[in-house]
Design a protein around this motif. Structure first.
Motif, PDB file in Angstrom:
ATOM      1  N   GLY A 148       0.827  -1.196   0.000  1.00  0.00           N
ATOM      2  CA  GLY A 148       0.000   0.000   0.000  1.00  0.00           C
ATOM      3  C   GLY A 148       0.864   1.249   0.000  1.00  0.00           C
ATOM      4  N   GLY A 149       0.317   2.338  -0.478  1.00  0.00           N
ATOM      5  CA  GLY A 149       1.045   3.601  -0.469  1.00  0.00           C
ATOM      6  C   GLY A 149       2.177   3.618  -1.475  1.00  0.00           C
ATOM      7  N   ASP A 150       3.050   4.582  -1.319  1.00  0.00           N
ATOM      8  CA  ASP A 150       4.188   4.714  -2.218  1.00  0.00           C
ATOM      9  C   ASP A 150       5.233   3.641  -1.914  1.00  0.00           C
ATOM     10  OD1 ASP A 150       3.063   6.930  -3.416  1.00  0.00           O
ATOM     11  OD2 ASP A 150       4.038   8.338  -2.031  1.00  0.00           O
ATOM     12  N   VAL A 151       5.775   3.045  -2.952  1.00  0.00           N
ATOM     13  CA  VAL A 151       6.816   2.031  -2.815  1.00  0.00           C
ATOM     14  C   VAL A 151       8.066   2.537  -3.529  1.00  0.00           C
ATOM     15  CG1 VAL A 151       7.508  -0.325  -3.378  1.00  0.00           C
ATOM     16  CG2 VAL A 151       5.142   0.148  -2.704  1.00  0.00           C
ATOM     17  N   ARG A 152       9.161   2.602  -2.794  1.00  0.00           N
ATOM     18  CA  ARG A 152      10.425   3.008  -3.417  1.00  0.00           C
ATOM     19  C   ARG A 152      10.943   1.856  -4.266  1.00  0.00           C
ATOM     20  NH1 ARG A 152      15.804   2.575  -3.121  1.00  0.00           N
ATOM     21  NH2 ARG A 152      15.694   1.034  -1.436  1.00  0.00           N
ATOM     22  N   PRO A 204      13.786  -0.033  -5.936  1.00  0.00           N
ATOM     23  CA  PRO A 204      15.250  -0.077  -5.835  1.00  0.00           C
ATOM     24  C   PRO A 204      15.916   0.178  -7.186  1.00  0.00           C
ATOM     25  CG  PRO A 204      14.255  -1.932  -4.696  1.00  0.00           C
ATOM     26  CD  PRO A 204      13.161  -1.278  -5.474  1.00  0.00           C
ATOM     27  N   ARG A 205      17.100   0.765  -7.143  1.00  0.00           N
ATOM     28  CA  ARG A 205      17.825   1.101  -8.368  1.00  0.00           C
ATOM     29  C   ARG A 205      18.045  -0.135  -9.233  1.00  0.00           C
ATOM     30  NH1 ARG A 205      18.154   4.052 -12.295  1.00  0.00           N
ATOM     31  NH2 ARG A 205      17.688   5.658 -10.749  1.00  0.00           N
ATOM     32  N   ALA A 206      18.335  -1.267  -8.618  1.00  0.00           N
ATOM     33  CA  ALA A 206      18.570  -2.486  -9.395  1.00  0.00           C
ATOM     34  C   ALA A 206      17.326  -2.880 -10.185  1.00  0.00           C
ATOM     35  CB  ALA A 206      18.988  -3.629  -8.476  1.00  0.00           C
ATOM     36  N   VAL A 207      16.148  -2.696  -9.585  1.00  0.00           N
ATOM     37  CA  VAL A 207      14.899  -3.054 -10.268  1.00  0.00           C
ATOM     38  C   VAL A 207      14.653  -2.126 -11.442  1.00  0.00           C
ATOM     39  CG1 VAL A 207      12.402  -3.274  -9.991  1.00  0.00           C
ATOM     40  CG2 VAL A 207      13.938  -4.094  -8.187  1.00  0.00           C
ATOM     41  N   VAL A 208      14.939  -0.838 -11.268  1.00  0.00           N
ATOM     42  CA  VAL A 208      14.808   0.120 -12.373  1.00  0.00           C
ATOM     43  C   VAL A 208      15.711  -0.293 -13.525  1.00  0.00           C
ATOM     44  CG1 VAL A 208      15.166   2.517 -13.080  1.00  0.00           C
ATOM     45  CG2 VAL A 208      14.170   2.007 -10.832  1.00  0.00           C
ATOM     46  N   ASP A 209      16.943  -0.660 -13.201  1.00  0.00           N
ATOM     47  CA  ASP A 209      17.888  -1.065 -14.242  1.00  0.00           C
ATOM     48  C   ASP A 209      17.433  -2.343 -14.939  1.00  0.00           C
ATOM     49  OD1 ASP A 209      19.431   1.124 -13.557  1.00  0.00           O
ATOM     50  OD2 ASP A 209      20.849  -0.039 -12.336  1.00  0.00           O
ATOM     51  N   GLN A 234       7.546  -0.815 -17.844  1.00  0.00           N
ATOM     52  CA  GLN A 234       6.786  -0.384 -16.678  1.00  0.00           C
ATOM     53  C   GLN A 234       7.130  -1.262 -15.478  1.00  0.00           C
ATOM     54  OE1 GLN A 234       2.537  -0.987 -16.874  1.00  0.00           O
ATOM     55  NE2 GLN A 234       2.124   0.767 -15.544  1.00  0.00           N
ATOM     56  N   VAL A 235       7.270  -0.643 -14.315  1.00  0.00           N
ATOM     57  CA  VAL A 235       7.546  -1.355 -13.063  1.00  0.00           C
ATOM     58  C   VAL A 235       6.331  -1.205 -12.156  1.00  0.00           C
ATOM     59  CG1 VAL A 235       9.036  -1.518 -11.034  1.00  0.00           C
ATOM     60  CG2 VAL A 235      10.015  -0.907 -13.256  1.00  0.00           C
ATOM     61  N   VAL A 236       5.723  -2.332 -11.777  1.00  0.00           N
ATOM     62  CA  VAL A 236       4.531  -2.307 -10.934  1.00  0.00           C
ATOM     63  C   VAL A 236       4.781  -3.139  -9.680  1.00  0.00           C
ATOM     64  CG1 VAL A 236       2.070  -2.850 -10.759  1.00  0.00           C
ATOM     65  CG2 VAL A 236       3.030  -2.085 -12.944  1.00  0.00           C
ATOM     66  N   GLY A 276       9.392  -7.991   4.450  1.00  0.00           N
ATOM     67  CA  GLY A 276       9.690  -6.757   3.745  1.00  0.00           C
ATOM     68  C   GLY A 276      10.194  -6.932   2.335  1.00  0.00           C
ATOM     69  N   GLY A 277      10.391  -8.167   1.884  1.00  0.00           N
ATOM     70  CA  GLY A 277      10.793  -8.404   0.503  1.00  0.00           C
ATOM     71  C   GLY A 277       9.708  -7.959  -0.464  1.00  0.00           C
ATOM     72  N   LEU A 278      10.115  -7.446  -1.607  1.00  0.00           N
ATOM     73  CA  LEU A 278       9.169  -6.891  -2.587  1.00  0.00           C
ATOM     74  C   LEU A 278       9.199  -7.680  -3.886  1.00  0.00           C
ATOM     75  CD1 LEU A 278      10.007  -3.119  -2.044  1.00  0.00           C
ATOM     76  CD2 LEU A 278       7.795  -4.188  -1.547  1.00  0.00           C
ATOM     77  N   THR A 279       8.037  -7.793  -4.521  1.00  0.00           N
ATOM     78  CA  THR A 279       7.946  -8.360  -5.858  1.00  0.00           C
ATOM     79  C   THR A 279       7.363  -7.312  -6.791  1.00  0.00           C
ATOM     80  OG1 THR A 279       7.620 -10.601  -5.001  1.00  0.00           O
ATOM     81  CG2 THR A 279       6.974 -10.200  -7.278  1.00  0.00           C
ATOM     82  N   PHE A 280       8.012  -7.154  -7.954  1.00  0.00           N
ATOM     83  CA  PHE A 280       7.577  -6.196  -8.962  1.00  0.00           C
ATOM     84  C   PHE A 280       7.310  -6.926 -10.276  1.00  0.00           C
ATOM     85  CE2 PHE A 280      10.421  -4.008  -6.073  1.00  0.00           C
ATOM     86  CZ  PHE A 280       9.797  -2.785  -5.825  1.00  0.00           C
ATOM     87  N   ARG A 281       6.312  -6.464 -11.013  1.00  0.00           N
ATOM     88  CA  ARG A 281       6.099  -6.927 -12.377  1.00  0.00           C
ATOM     89  C   ARG A 281       6.813  -5.959 -13.316  1.00  0.00           C
ATOM     90  NH1 ARG A 281       0.886  -7.043 -12.504  1.00  0.00           N
ATOM     91  NH2 ARG A 281       0.560  -5.058 -13.588  1.00  0.00           N
ATOM     92  N   LEU A 282       7.615  -6.522 -14.223  1.00  0.00           N
ATOM     93  CA  LEU A 282       8.332  -5.720 -15.207  1.00  0.00           C
ATOM     94  C   LEU A 282       7.667  -5.939 -16.557  1.00  0.00           C
ATOM     95  CD1 LEU A 282      12.034  -6.529 -14.204  1.00  0.00           C
ATOM     96  CD2 LEU A 282      10.483  -4.808 -13.246  1.00  0.00           C
ATOM     97  N   GLY A 283       7.007  -4.908 -17.081  1.00  0.00           N
ATOM     98  CA  GLY A 283       6.306  -5.070 -18.334  1.00  0.00           C
ATOM     99  C   GLY A 283       5.242  -6.149 -18.205  1.00  0.00           C
ATOM    100  N   ALA A 284       5.101  -6.973 -19.230  1.00  0.00           N
ATOM    101  CA  ALA A 284       4.077  -8.021 -19.225  1.00  0.00           C
ATOM    102  C   ALA A 284       4.652  -9.412 -19.031  1.00  0.00           C
ATOM    103  CB  ALA A 284       3.292  -7.985 -20.540  1.00  0.00           C
ATOM    104  N   GLY A 285       5.975  -9.552 -19.077  1.00  0.00           N
ATOM    105  CA  GLY A 285       6.516 -10.900 -19.146  1.00  0.00           C
ATOM    106  C   GLY A 285       7.474 -11.321 -18.061  1.00  0.00           C
TER     107      GLY A 285
END
Length: 274
Positions: free
Chosen positions: A21-25, A27-32, A38-40, A48-57
Motif C-alpha cells: 500500500g502507499g508509495d513504494v520506493r 530499488p535502483r537495481a529493479v529500475v535497471d 513499466q515497473v509495478v 519486507g521483501g518486494l515483488t515487482f512486475r516488469l512489463g508483461a513478461g
C-alpha cells in the motif's frame, strides 16, 4: 508470494503479506532490470521483501541487504531443479549489489488463487489438486533439498530466543507458553511418507486458469523433502485466512485424503513458530 495472505481474518498476527500500500520506493537495481519497461509493485512479504512486475513478461523479487529468512539464491536453485518436472517460474537472472539481492523470473500464465474470492470452493479444490500433482511430479529420490522437521524446530527455538513470542502467533496458539510450544514440537508425528514439498503452499502461490484449473505454482524458496502434511496442513489453513472458514476440507478432498488432525495440529504450530 507470501507465507500468509493479506486478507487474513481479524485477530491474526501483525506483519502480514499482501499487495503493498502507499508509495513504494523502487530499488535502483529493479529500475535497471526493467530497461524502460513499466515497473509495478505487486507484493510485499512478511519480512519486507518486494515483488515487482516488469512489463508483461517478467517478475523480479528484491530483498534488502541483511534481511534474514529470505534467500533468493536458494530459491533460484530450487526453481531450476524443479523446472523439468513441474510448472514453475523460469529463472532468467539473479544478482546482488550493496543494497540487496534480486531474482528475475519469466511470468507464468494464469492468476493467483487469492483473487478467487468470487469462487473460493474452486480455489480451495485447486489448491489440493495442485499439491497432489506437485507431490507426484517431483522426484524424492533425486531431490537435494530438505525441509526437515528437526531443522525447522531448531529455527523455532532460535526465533523464540530472539523474542518471537505468543503475541506474534495465530490466535489458536496464543494460549501456549513458549516452553509448552517447544515441548509439543519436540514430539513430531512419524511421517506418513515423504514427498518433495512446496514449502510455502498458501493460497497466493497457486496460479489458476480462467476455468479454475491449476497452471503453476510460485515461491518455492523452502522446497524440500518432508511429510506431505507439512504442505497440506498449511495450504488448507490458508484458505481460512483468505476466504474464511469452511474450505479446508475441500483442499484435503481434492488432494485425495481425509483430515489427519494430529498432523494438521503439529504442522500448523510448526509453521506458526517458524
Amino acid at each position: 508470494m507470501s507465507n500468509r495472505a493479506a486478507d487474513v481474518s481479524p485477530g491474526g498476527p501483525p506483519g502480514l503479506a499482501g499487495p503493498p500500500g502507499g508509495d513504494v520506493r523502487v530499488p535502483r537495481a529493479v529500475v535497471d532490470l526493467a530497461g524502460g519497461e513499466q515497473v509495478v509493485p505487486v507484493w510485499r512479504n512478511e519480512l519486507g521483501g518486494l515483488t515487482f512486475r516488469l512489463g508483461a513478461g517478467r517478475f523480479v523479487k528484491w530483498v534488502a541487504r541483511g534481511t534474514q529468512g529470505l534467500d533468493l539464491a536458494a530459491e533460484a536453485e530450487r526453481l531450476r531443479w524443479a523446472a523439468p518436472f513441474a510448472a514453475v517460474p523460469r529463472v532468467l537472472e539473479s544478482g546482488r549489489d550493496d543494497d540487496g539481492t534480486w531474482l528475475v523470473t519469466a511470468a507464468l500464465p494464469g492468476e493467483s488463487a487469492v483473487r478467487w474470492t468470487h469462487d473460493p470452493r474452486t480455489a480451495a479444490r485447486a489448491l489440493g489438486e495442485g499439491l497432489a500433482r506437485l507431490h507426484a511430479a517431483l522426484p524424492v529420490a533425486h531431490c537435494p533439498f530438505r525441509w526437515a522437521v528437526e531443522d525447522r524446530v531448531s529455527r523455532a527455538g532460535q526465533r523464540l530466543a530472539a523474542g518471537h513470542g505468543p503475541e506474534a502467533w495465530f490466535p489458536e496458539h496464543r494460549h501456549l507458553s513458549p516452553e509448552d510450544a517447544l515441548a509439543l514440537l519436540a514430539q513430531p508425528p512419524a511421517p506418513v511418507r515423504t514427498v518433495v514439498c512446496h514449502g510455502d503452499p498458501c493460497v497466493p502461490n497457486t496460479l489458476l486458469a480462467a476455468d479454475g484449473s491449476v497452471v503453476g505454482v510460485v515461491d518455492l524458496g523452502s522446497l524440500g523433502v518432508a511429510d506431505p502434511w507439512a504442505d497440506l496442513a498449511v495450504a488448507a489453513w490458508s484458505t481460512e485466512w483468505n476466504f474464511g472458514p469452511g474450505y479446508a476440507r475441500e483442499v484435503y478432498a481434492a488432494y485425495g485424503t481425509a483430515p489427519d488432525e494430529e498432523r494438521i495440529a503439529y504442522y500448523r504450530l510448526l509453521w506458526d513458530l517458524t
